[in-house]
Design a protein around this motif. Structure first.
Motif, PDB file in Angstrom:
ATOM      1  N   ASP A 160       0.857  -1.186   0.000  1.00  0.00           N
ATOM      2  CA  ASP A 160       0.000   0.000   0.000  1.00  0.00           C
ATOM      3  C   ASP A 160       0.896   1.240   0.000  1.00  0.00           C
ATOM      4  O   ASP A 160       1.498   1.581   1.016  1.00  0.00           O
ATOM      5  CB  ASP A 160      -0.920  -0.016   1.217  1.00  0.00           C
ATOM      6  N   ASP A 201      -8.075   4.489  -4.431  1.00  0.00           N
ATOM      7  CA  ASP A 201      -7.699   3.076  -4.519  1.00  0.00           C
ATOM      8  C   ASP A 201      -7.026   2.736  -5.847  1.00  0.00           C
ATOM      9  O   ASP A 201      -6.277   1.765  -5.927  1.00  0.00           O
ATOM     10  CB  ASP A 201      -8.916   2.181  -4.297  1.00  0.00           C
ATOM     11  N   ARG A 237      -3.328   2.991  -5.065  1.00  0.00           N
ATOM     12  CA  ARG A 237      -2.898   2.432  -3.791  1.00  0.00           C
ATOM     13  C   ARG A 237      -1.712   1.470  -3.903  1.00  0.00           C
ATOM     14  O   ARG A 237      -0.838   1.465  -3.032  1.00  0.00           O
ATOM     15  CB  ARG A 237      -4.074   1.745  -3.100  1.00  0.00           C
ATOM     16  N   THR A 238      -1.665   0.639  -4.927  1.00  0.00           N
ATOM     17  CA  THR A 238      -0.561  -0.327  -5.078  1.00  0.00           C
ATOM     18  C   THR A 238      -0.010  -0.267  -6.495  1.00  0.00           C
ATOM     19  O   THR A 238      -0.686   0.201  -7.417  1.00  0.00           O
ATOM     20  CB  THR A 238      -1.031  -1.773  -4.812  1.00  0.00           C
TER      21      THR A 238
END
Length: 76
Positions: free
Chosen positions: A24, A59, A62-63
């Motif tokens: 994250d 989101d 996020r990664t």
């Protein structure tokens, strides 16, 4: 993805080793609010398309896996 990872490493010189695709980035504070617009600029440059901020959520950033899926994988 190499440019994205290199950008994150540049912004976080104390970071040791590679960034896991599912880490994250926001919770780990690898991307903060001060760098967020620069990060979007980078993604637009790499992808060759603009990112409409009204069509994304936090989101989506996020990664590394989600960034790749959302912005750097051609729609097929």
């Amino acid at each position: 993805m190499e440019r994205v990872a290199a950008w994150i490493q540049e912004k976080n010189p104390g970071l040791d080793g590679p960034i896991d695709a599912d880490e994250d980035l926001i919770e780990a504070r690898l991307i903060d609010s001060m760098d967020f617009l620069e990060f979007i600029d980078l993604l637009e440059d790499i992808s060759g398309t603009s990112i409409d901020l009204q069509e994304v959520t936090i989101d989506d950033f996020r990664t590394l896996a989600r960034v790749r899926e959302r912005f750097l994988t051609p729609a097929g």
